[in-house]
Scaffold this active site. Structure first.
Site, PDB file in Angstrom:
ATOM      1  N   LYS A  87     -52.821 -88.185  56.704  1.00 40.36           N
ATOM      2  CA  LYS A  87     -51.940 -89.028  55.710  1.00 40.36           C
ATOM      3  C   LYS A  87     -50.880 -88.159  55.038  1.00 40.36           C
ATOM      4  O   LYS A  87     -51.348 -86.876  54.593  1.00 40.36           O
ATOM      5  CB  LYS A  87     -53.098 -89.476  54.738  1.00 40.36           C
TER       6      LYS A  87
HETATM    7  O1  G3P Z   1     -56.216 -95.029  49.367  1.00 38.57           O
HETATM    8  C1  G3P Z   1     -55.227 -94.902  48.052  1.00 38.57           C
HETATM    9  C2  G3P Z   1     -56.038 -95.218  47.164  1.00 38.57           C
HETATM   10  O2  G3P Z   1     -57.029 -94.432  47.009  1.00 38.57           O
HETATM   11  C3  G3P Z   1     -55.411 -95.188  45.505  1.00 38.57           C
HETATM   12  O3  G3P Z   1     -56.137 -96.114  45.009  1.00 38.57           O
HETATM   13  O4  G3P Z   1     -57.516 -96.889  42.938  1.00 38.57           O
HETATM   14  O5  G3P Z   1     -56.437 -94.447  42.901  1.00 38.57           O
HETATM   15  O6  G3P Z   1     -55.027 -96.718  42.702  1.00 38.57           O
HETATM   16  P1  G3P Z   1     -56.467 -96.021  43.179  1.00 38.57           P
END
Ligand code: G3P
Length: 232
Positions: A87
């Site tokens: 990633k």
């Molecule tokens: O995979 C990306 C994700 O983990 C971001 O999520 O909840 O931190 O916005 P969040």
């Protein structure tokens, strides 16, 4: 749609992997932080052994510069396995790393995507997956539905094999929307899966089926108890 778990928690992966049609597991440094300090490579290897090679494992680089990203990518591939999707944040340095990694035949997931333009660049750079951050886009007043629809249109226009791996969800409706706008994959925390699979109405319906059956055949009787031929 491909369902992925956005977690590095072994217990969660075991529990939810048992019933989900799981396509993969995604992690990032913030997800790793939730687990506390760990033997990073050993932990990633454990996730791989749980999900197998038929599911994808996405591990994020930490460095922000091109050389550092390439070194992180090499370290991940050598210490976990060559099938990992590396990633890479979709920054200028990240795009440079994506192009080079794709030249080397590495699986690449372009992440931290907030805009269509980032997505178009990552598609052109050959990323296998692009990860638009649904909830974070909404928080910035960027319409993720429109953006994901246009990303899907760009993939179709360019006849690209890139898949949209929508991420950053706060509720089930957002996951549904991403899917309906053309995302082929979505990664989410187990809180979303739990919310989507534990509806009281569903449990009530199932309980009523049991009560009705048992009112005829007796408490605890199952269909298998009625067999003339017993399996064991
Ligand atoms: O995979 C990306 C994700 O983990 C971001 O999520 O909840 O931190 O916005 P969040």
């Amino acid at each position: 749609m491909e369902f992925m778990l956005d977690t590095a928690n072994i217990t969660e992966i075991k529990k939810y992997g048992a019933f989900l049609p799981l396509a993969g597991v995604t992690t990032n440094p913030s997800i790793i932080k939730k687990e506390g300090e760990m033997n990073f490579f050993k932990h990633m290897q454990e996730i791989r052994s749980l999900i197998g090679k038929e599911r994808s494992l996405h591990i994020q680089v930490v460095a922000q510069d091109y050389e550092g990203m390439m070194e992180d990518a090499r370290a991940i591939l050598e210490n976990v396995d060559q099938d990992v999707f590396v990633k890479i944040p979709t920054t200028p340095e990240g795009l440079e790393a994506m192009k080079e990694l794709k030249k080397q035949g590495v699986n690449v997931t372009a992440t931290a995507i907030y805009t269509k333009f980032q997505a178009y660049l990552a598609i052109a750079a050959g990323a296998d997956y692009i990860a638009p951050y649904f909830n974070r886009m909404e928080n910035l007043n960027i319409d993720p539905r429109e953006a994901i629809s246009e990303m899907a249109a760009e993939i179709a226009r360019t006849n690209s094999s890139t898949k949209i791996l929508a991420a950053s969800f706060k509720n089930v409706a957002q996951v549904n929307a991403a899917c309906e706008c053309g995302a082929q994959s979505a990664t989410m925390g187990v809180d979303i899966i739990a919310a989507g699979t534990t509806l009281t109405s569903v449990q009530n319906a199932v309980d009523t089926f049991t009560t009705d059956w048992e009112s005829v055949y007796g408490r605890g009787k199952r269909i298998s108890d009625l067999c003339i031929y017993q399996w064991n």
